[in-house]
Design an enzyme around this catalytic site. Structure first.
Site, PDB file in Angstrom:
ATOM      1  N   HIS A   9      -9.603  37.845  15.494  1.00 43.44           N
ATOM      2  CA  HIS A   9      -9.385  37.036  14.295  1.00 43.44           C
ATOM      3  C   HIS A   9      -8.290  36.003  14.545  1.00 43.44           C
ATOM      4  O   HIS A   9      -7.141  36.357  14.765  1.00 43.44           O
ATOM      5  CB  HIS A   9      -8.974  37.991  13.166  1.00 43.44           C
ATOM      6  CG  HIS A   9      -8.718  37.345  11.861  1.00 43.44           C
ATOM      7  ND1 HIS A   9      -7.505  37.423  11.210  1.00 43.44           N
ATOM      8  CD2 HIS A   9      -9.529  36.619  11.057  1.00 43.44           C
ATOM      9  CE1 HIS A   9      -7.578  36.800  10.058  1.00 43.44           C
ATOM     10  NE2 HIS A   9      -8.790  36.285   9.931  1.00 43.44           N
ATOM     11  N   ARG A  10      -8.659  34.740  14.565  1.00 43.25           N
ATOM     12  CA  ARG A  10      -7.750  33.627  14.888  1.00 43.25           C
ATOM     13  C   ARG A  10      -7.194  33.791  16.313  1.00 43.25           C
ATOM     14  O   ARG A  10      -6.059  33.391  16.586  1.00 43.25           O
ATOM     15  CB  ARG A  10      -6.598  33.519  13.873  1.00 43.25           C
ATOM     16  CG  ARG A  10      -7.050  33.577  12.407  1.00 43.25           C
ATOM     17  CD  ARG A  10      -5.904  33.481  11.425  1.00 43.25           C
ATOM     18  NE  ARG A  10      -6.317  33.843  10.072  1.00 43.25           N
ATOM     19  CZ  ARG A  10      -5.506  33.966   9.030  1.00 43.25           C
ATOM     20  NH1 ARG A  10      -4.218  33.694   9.169  1.00 43.25           N
ATOM     21  NH2 ARG A  10      -5.964  34.313   7.849  1.00 43.25           N
ATOM     22  N   GLU A  36     -12.933  34.525  16.511  1.00 40.69           N
ATOM     23  CA  GLU A  36     -13.094  33.930  15.184  1.00 40.69           C
ATOM     24  C   GLU A  36     -12.011  32.874  15.017  1.00 40.69           C
ATOM     25  O   GLU A  36     -10.859  33.092  15.412  1.00 40.69           O
ATOM     26  CB  GLU A  36     -12.930  35.013  14.096  1.00 40.69           C
ATOM     27  CG  GLU A  36     -13.255  34.544  12.675  1.00 40.69           C
ATOM     28  CD  GLU A  36     -12.112  33.957  11.892  1.00 40.69           C
ATOM     29  OE1 GLU A  36     -12.356  33.436  10.797  1.00 40.69           O
ATOM     30  OE2 GLU A  36     -10.947  33.979  12.361  1.00 40.69           O
ATOM     31  N   ASP A  38     -10.874  29.057  12.486  1.00 38.03           N
ATOM     32  CA  ASP A  38     -11.042  28.328  11.222  1.00 38.03           C
ATOM     33  C   ASP A  38     -11.115  26.834  11.494  1.00 38.03           C
ATOM     34  O   ASP A  38     -10.264  26.294  12.212  1.00 38.03           O
ATOM     35  CB  ASP A  38      -9.843  28.622  10.316  1.00 38.03           C
ATOM     36  CG  ASP A  38      -9.642  30.113  10.120  1.00 38.03           C
ATOM     37  OD1 ASP A  38     -10.493  30.734   9.467  1.00 38.03           O
ATOM     38  OD2 ASP A  38      -8.639  30.656  10.641  1.00 38.03           O
ATOM     39  N   GLU A 111     -15.526  29.510  11.435  1.00 38.44           N
ATOM     40  CA  GLU A 111     -15.528  29.549   9.967  1.00 38.44           C
ATOM     41  C   GLU A 111     -15.262  28.158   9.411  1.00 38.44           C
ATOM     42  O   GLU A 111     -14.192  27.587   9.637  1.00 38.44           O
ATOM     43  CB  GLU A 111     -14.472  30.530   9.438  1.00 38.44           C
ATOM     44  CG  GLU A 111     -14.530  30.575   7.912  1.00 38.44           C
ATOM     45  CD  GLU A 111     -13.432  31.374   7.227  1.00 38.44           C
ATOM     46  OE1 GLU A 111     -12.723  32.154   7.905  1.00 38.44           O
ATOM     47  OE2 GLU A 111     -13.300  31.193   6.004  1.00 38.44           O
ATOM     48  N   LYS A 113     -13.960  25.887   6.846  1.00 36.87           N
ATOM     49  CA  LYS A 113     -12.979  26.010   5.758  1.00 36.87           C
ATOM     50  C   LYS A 113     -13.175  24.844   4.784  1.00 36.87           C
ATOM     51  O   LYS A 113     -12.289  24.006   4.614  1.00 36.87           O
ATOM     52  CB  LYS A 113     -11.565  26.000   6.341  1.00 36.87           C
ATOM     53  CG  LYS A 113     -11.166  27.325   6.983  1.00 36.87           C
ATOM     54  CD  LYS A 113     -10.903  28.385   5.928  1.00 36.87           C
ATOM     55  CE  LYS A 113     -10.354  29.673   6.495  1.00 36.87           C
ATOM     56  NZ  LYS A 113     -10.476  30.803   5.587  1.00 36.87           N
ATOM     57  N   ASP A 231      -7.238  41.426  14.236  1.00 34.85           N
ATOM     58  CA  ASP A 231      -6.098  40.740  14.867  1.00 34.85           C
ATOM     59  C   ASP A 231      -5.707  41.403  16.182  1.00 34.85           C
ATOM     60  O   ASP A 231      -4.932  40.836  16.950  1.00 34.85           O
ATOM     61  CB  ASP A 231      -4.866  40.798  13.941  1.00 34.85           C
ATOM     62  CG  ASP A 231      -5.067  40.072  12.627  1.00 34.85           C
ATOM     63  OD1 ASP A 231      -5.887  39.139  12.571  1.00 34.85           O
ATOM     64  OD2 ASP A 231      -4.391  40.447  11.640  1.00 34.85           O
TER      65      ASP A 231
HETATM   66  O1  G3P Z   1     -13.786  35.673   9.153  1.00 42.20           O
HETATM   67  C1  G3P Z   1     -13.079  36.542   8.372  1.00 42.20           C
HETATM   68  C2  G3P Z   1     -11.768  36.017   7.904  1.00 42.20           C
HETATM   69  O2  G3P Z   1     -11.265  35.124   8.851  1.00 42.20           O
HETATM   70  C3  G3P Z   1     -11.841  35.349   6.572  1.00 42.20           C
HETATM   71  O3  G3P Z   1     -10.571  35.192   5.996  1.00 42.20           O
HETATM   72  O4  G3P Z   1      -8.585  33.912   5.337  1.00 42.20           O
HETATM   73  O5  G3P Z   1      -8.602  35.059   7.518  1.00 42.20           O
HETATM   74  O6  G3P Z   1      -9.984  33.039   7.160  1.00 42.20           O
HETATM   75  P1  G3P Z   1      -9.403  34.259   6.536  1.00 42.20           P
HETATM   76 CA    CA Z   2     -11.147  32.837   9.149  1.00 39.84          CA
END
Ligand code: G3P
Ligand code: CA
Length: 245
Positions: A9-10, A36, A38, A111, A113, A231
């Site tokens: 995640h990120r 993943e 954004d 993702e 945004k 994470d």
């Molecule tokens: O992809 C899941 C998650 O990244 C969505 O929430 O706010 O971390 O972008 P956020």
């Molecule tokens: Ca995200």
């Protein structure tokens, strides 16, 4: 467990500043099989990787991404807020990440945004970039903006989409099939074993977010999900890669 998606995640956001090249490179070293990130868009139409619509939290500057040019954006430090060791990190472009994963088997979860800012033309640009880099098979587009995902699917039926959502839905797999999405990305508390099984029976995979605690990871694995967004990809990898007895 073979083929379980370990999605950072990120990037490796527990040990590096989120959504930086350091985070993306490190997560692969830690055992992630997917990344993943954004996607936002600058005033001159460049796709860039930063979670917030504004710069203040992670780039030590004021203002909105939509109001600055790519060249301006590249002057900001995206690492010092996390630790001095990462000072001089830049906000990456989408192409920076494409360059890292091209030729590797890494799953790329982009993702969009575009829920707060309606970036005009974002879907066309992201589809074009994916095709230019021939990454159609590696990418999954996700968003809380489901209308945008439908738009992506119409533009590029060959690119997978996945629906992000926070609360429990009624028969989410029916909704996914209707929107021609191949994945569901629910908040972890919205996951049920029944929905996961029914989704898979409809050809739809489930990857919950954001699961960092090993006990919670195990509970998610026990529901039958096909991957987890986390994470801490190293923690998940150590659970997944335990040899069967
Ligand atoms: O992809 C899941 C998650 O990244 C969505 O929430 O706010 O971390 O972008 P956020
Ligand atoms: Ca995200």
């Amino acid at each position: 467990m073979r083929n379980f998606a370990i999605i950072a995640h990120r990037g490796a956001s527990a040990v590096c500043p989120e959504n930086t090249m350091s985070a993306f490179e490190r997560c692969l070293e830690l055992g992630a099989t997917g990344i993943e990130t954004d996607v936002q868009m600058t005033s001159d139409g460049r796709l860039v990787l930063i979670h917030d619509e504004t710069l203040s939290r992670t780039a030590a500057a004021e203002g909105w991404i939509k109001d600055i040019t790519y060249d301006q954006l590249r002057t900001y430090d995206a690492g010092a807020w996390f630790h001095a060791d990462f000072a001089e990190e830049r906000i990456p472009s989408l192409e920076d990440l494409f360059r890292l994963v091209q030729g590797k088997g890494t799953l790329l979860n982009l993702e969009l945004k575009n829920g707060i800012v309606s970036y005009k033309g974002m879907e066309e640009k992201i589809v074009q970039a994916i095709r230019d880099w021939k990454l159609e098979q590696q990418v999954v587009l996700s968003s809380f903006n489901h209308a945008s995902l439908v738009r992506c699917k119409r533009l590029a039926p060959e690119i997978r989409t996945a629906l992000l959502y926070m609360e429990k839905l009624y028969r989410p797999y029916d909704y996914a099939v209707k929107l021609e999405a191949s994945g569901l990305h629910p908040y972890k508390l919205a996951v049920t074993h029944e929905d996961v099984a029914a989704a898979l029976a409809h050809g739809v995979v489930t990857y919950p977010f954001t699961v960092n605690d090993p006990a919670e990871m195990q509970a998610m694995i026990d529901t039958g999900v096909q991957g987890i967004i986390t994470d801490v990809p190293d923690v998940l990898a150590s659970l997944i890669n335990v040899p069967a007895r």
